[in-house]
Each structure stands twice: as C-alpha cells, then as structure tokens.
Design a protein around this motif. Sequence first.
Motif, mmCIF file in Angstrom:
data_model
loop_
_atom_site.group_PDB
_atom_site.id
_atom_site.type_symbol
_atom_site.label_atom_id
_atom_site.label_comp_id
_atom_site.label_asym_id
_atom_site.label_seq_id
_atom_site.Cartn_x
_atom_site.Cartn_y
_atom_site.Cartn_z
ATOM 1 N N UNK A 77 0.818 -1.205 0.000
ATOM 2 C CA UNK A 77 0.000 0.000 0.000
ATOM 3 C C UNK A 77 0.857 1.263 0.000
ATOM 4 N N UNK A 78 2.109 1.132 0.504
ATOM 5 C CA UNK A 78 2.982 2.310 0.577
ATOM 6 C C UNK A 78 3.470 2.772 -0.788
ATOM 7 N N UNK A 79 3.433 1.909 -1.784
ATOM 8 C CA UNK A 79 3.971 2.284 -3.099
ATOM 9 C C UNK A 79 3.209 3.471 -3.684
ATOM 10 N N UNK A 80 1.904 3.342 -3.780
ATOM 11 C CA UNK A 80 1.098 4.420 -4.334
ATOM 12 C C UNK A 80 1.053 5.613 -3.389
ATOM 13 N N UNK A 81 0.961 5.347 -2.077
ATOM 14 C CA UNK A 81 0.884 6.438 -1.109
ATOM 15 C C UNK A 81 2.116 7.318 -1.127
ATOM 16 N N UNK A 82 3.306 6.701 -1.106
ATOM 17 C CA UNK A 82 4.552 7.472 -1.116
ATOM 18 C C UNK A 82 4.751 8.157 -2.470
ATOM 19 N N UNK A 83 4.434 7.452 -3.545
ATOM 20 C CA UNK A 83 4.595 8.043 -4.884
ATOM 21 C C UNK A 83 3.734 9.296 -5.035
ATOM 22 N N UNK A 84 2.499 9.235 -4.575
ATOM 23 C CA UNK A 84 1.611 10.397 -4.679
ATOM 24 C C UNK A 84 2.120 11.551 -3.820
ATOM 25 N N UNK A 85 2.577 11.232 -2.599
ATOM 26 C CA UNK A 85 3.104 12.271 -1.709
ATOM 27 C C UNK A 85 4.310 12.959 -2.338
ATOM 28 N N UNK A 86 5.268 12.154 -2.807
ATOM 29 C CA UNK A 86 6.510 12.718 -3.323
ATOM 30 C C UNK A 86 6.275 13.480 -4.629
ATOM 31 N N UNK A 87 5.386 12.982 -5.468
ATOM 32 C CA UNK A 87 5.071 13.680 -6.715
ATOM 33 C C UNK A 87 4.512 15.073 -6.428
ATOM 34 N N UNK A 88 3.691 15.176 -5.378
ATOM 35 C CA UNK A 88 3.116 16.475 -5.011
ATOM 36 C C UNK A 88 4.189 17.437 -4.511
ATOM 37 N N UNK A 89 5.256 16.906 -3.912
ATOM 38 C CA UNK A 89 6.337 17.757 -3.416
ATOM 39 C C UNK A 89 7.279 18.212 -4.535
ATOM 40 N N UNK A 90 7.248 17.508 -5.659
ATOM 41 C CA UNK A 90 8.199 17.765 -6.743
ATOM 42 C C UNK A 90 7.541 18.392 -7.975
ATOM 43 N N UNK A 91 6.375 18.998 -7.794
ATOM 44 C CA UNK A 91 5.636 19.551 -8.933
ATOM 45 C C UNK A 91 6.381 20.672 -9.650
ATOM 46 N N UNK A 92 7.298 21.343 -8.960
ATOM 47 C CA UNK A 92 8.039 22.449 -9.573
ATOM 48 C C UNK A 92 9.304 21.966 -10.275
ATOM 49 N N UNK A 93 9.478 20.660 -10.352
ATOM 50 C CA UNK A 93 10.635 20.084 -11.045
ATOM 51 C C UNK A 93 10.147 19.173 -12.168
ATOM 52 N N UNK A 94 11.087 18.673 -12.949
ATOM 53 C CA UNK A 94 10.757 17.721 -14.019
ATOM 54 C C UNK A 94 10.921 16.273 -13.564
ATOM 55 N N UNK A 95 11.276 16.075 -12.302
ATOM 56 C CA UNK A 95 11.465 14.732 -11.776
ATOM 57 C C UNK A 95 10.129 13.999 -11.681
ATOM 58 N N UNK A 96 10.089 12.772 -12.203
ATOM 59 C CA UNK A 96 8.877 11.959 -12.161
ATOM 60 C C UNK A 96 8.971 10.936 -11.026
ATOM 61 N N UNK A 97 7.838 10.629 -10.433
ATOM 62 C CA UNK A 97 7.778 9.621 -9.374
ATOM 63 C C UNK A 97 6.791 8.543 -9.799
ATOM 64 N N UNK A 98 7.250 7.291 -9.788
ATOM 65 C CA UNK A 98 6.436 6.171 -10.255
ATOM 66 C C UNK A 98 6.308 5.124 -9.161
ATOM 67 N N UNK A 99 5.158 4.490 -9.078
ATOM 68 C CA UNK A 99 4.952 3.370 -8.159
ATOM 69 C C UNK A 99 5.256 2.076 -8.901
ATOM 70 N N UNK A 100 6.064 1.223 -8.313
ATOM 71 C CA UNK A 100 6.420 -0.047 -8.930
ATOM 72 C C UNK A 100 5.165 -0.884 -9.175
#
Length: 369
Positions: free
Chosen positions: A336-359
């Motif tokens: 369950x942490x895969x999607x939860x952490x990915x969504x959290x981190x993606x929201x923190x990195x919106x001002x960058x081009x870095x992508x966050x993916x859930x395995x």
Amino acid sequence: MFAKGQTVIQLFEQLAPKHYAMPEDKIGLQLGSLQKEIKKVLVALDVNDEVVDEAIRLGADLIIAHHAIIFRPLAHLQTDTSAGRLYEKLIKNDIAVYIAHTNLDVAEGGVNDMMADKLGLKELTHLEDVHTEKLQKLVVFVPETHHQAVLDALFTAGAGWIGQYSHCSFNIPGTGTFLPQEGTHPYIGEAGKLERVQEVRVETIVTASVQRKAVQAMLKAHPYEEVAYDLYPMDLKGRVFGLGRVGKLPAPMTLRELTELAKTAFDVPMVRVVGDLSRPIRKVAVLGGSGGRYMRHAMFAGADVLVTGDIDYHTAHDALAAGLTLIDVGHNVEKIMKRGVADYLAAQLTKTDTQVLASEVNTEPFQFL
C-alpha cells in the motif's frame, strides 16, 4: 529542471524523518549516490531482480523502498551470488537505493495510517507510542518595523505549534541597544555610534524536525546584519508518534464482513482468520508487517481484532484463548505504501521535471492455490 537526489530525500524525510525509526533498523541510503540529478524515482516495497529490471526499463535513477536490501554489514561483495548480482546490476546502472522502514510505519500519513484509512477507521490512536517530539523555545529580538514579517516567516516554516494550536507566540516590546564597530554595515544606525531601537522580544515553539528550517527562515526575514536569538530546551512534550493504529469502524460489522472488506481494501486474494466469524467488530487495530508480538497491545487498547501479517501458530492460539480475533492479511499488504509514497513525493516535486512512479512488480513470494 530535475531535482537533486538530496533534495528528493529531504522532501521525503519531511514525511518520514529518520529519527522516527526503531533502534537498529536498517534505513537510509543503502547503495549508490544522491549527488546527482534524479530524472525518475521508483517507489517499491522490496528490491529484487524484477524491481531492478523495472527501474532500468523505466530509466529510474533512485529507488525508494520499504524493505532493506542490506540487513547486516557486508564481509565481502561477490558478484556470483544472488545478492552480489543484484548490487552489481544497481551499481552498473547507477541506481541509488534508499530505505524507509519503521520510520515510514511510525510517520503520520505512513503505512499504518494508509491501512487505517483503507478500512475507514476513525478516532485513531497508536498501538504503541515510540517517539515523543522534542520541543525548543526560540527567542529572537526584532525591530518593530519587521516584527510581523519575522513572525510570518517563522509560522510559515512550521514554528509556533502547541498541540492542535498554531501561530503560538509571546511578544514583549522593549528597547534594544548596540554599538556597531568599524567595518560593520548596520541596517539601523552607523558605526561608532550607540543605538537605541524599539524592538520586540518574540518567543515561540519549534520542534526538532523544523528547527533548522525555522531558524533559516527567521534569519532571512530579519533585517539585522547580526541577529540576536536563543534556543532553549523545554520540558513541555511535543507530539507523540507510534507504531500501529487503533480506531473505530464507521459502523459495527461482523468479523466475516471485516474480512471481506480487508481483502478488497488491501487487494489480497485471501487472509487467515482467528475467531468467531459472526462476532461483531467495532474497534480495530492495524499494523503493517509482522505484528504478532503486538497482540497484547491490541487487547490493552480495547480492540476487537488485530489486522496484521505473519501471525504464527502459537500466537494464534494465544489470541483465541484471550478472546482477541485476528486477521492475517500477509506481510506483502505493505505494498500500500507504493502508491501512497509516490503520490506524496510527486506532489512535493511539482516544480521540477522529476517523475515519481509506483512499482508495478508484485513481490509477494507466496502463491495462493
């Protein structure tokens, strides 16, 4: 613009700081370097060959995982072993691996909160308290002209919280004196002349987790070349963090109904259950991972059932004798942490081009027949 590796981890650790982890837990950067740009982050439960192949295919530079790949100090690194081949593959493809285990379990919004949310639990408390946040009092002297600006900077940085109250401070007007020496560039006054300035003594609370950020924000907003401020340790206790969650269902249901809800909520094909399936359940304890040793904690918390993984035979008998029901949803439920952490981190990195993916790799080692 891609985020630096250290920036990615600093943002992640706002969710799950390292000091939340249990003693001796294997967390942090376990392989590779964060001194590079991160184009893609892959969030995984485990790091095995399939996950590493997925990271290579996706072009990920960093894997953030829940379960460690290095559990004990390495005496040697042989690339003709399964573990050695895994490390070699990661190193050759310049993929860093960062682990967040019990710190992510303890964190507010972490694994156990995700599990409780999936079951719809309300009025949450901890199964076991493990960490109390340390508080300090920050005192700074500010000219009246910049009083509000400094307060705003401190509060925006996270200072000023006491329990559920924010923007807490005490402000005392007074007169400050200083004599700028040769070579100084004072905001008020001039070198060699004693100055008397109407100032405000600002007192507020900072937690250990935001202390550095709050001080930096205060210094940036303060007009003085040399800022007078103090930090005092406090006996007042901050927020308490803990393992597991105990909460109430929106409405009572039978153990059988809760079992079906758990299978759907956690996307597991089957579970193991201890207890009378017709028993009404209202108060539920949840704990990701292996939670058998927390059976007594669940009982003392007044829970009707403990939802966790890896329940052993004798613990099941002990629970049955004590009148506590159990639902063993398996260790892999922590996916369950895969999607939860990915969504959290993606929201923190919106001002960058870095992508966050859930395995998308299923690392469940068991087959259900």
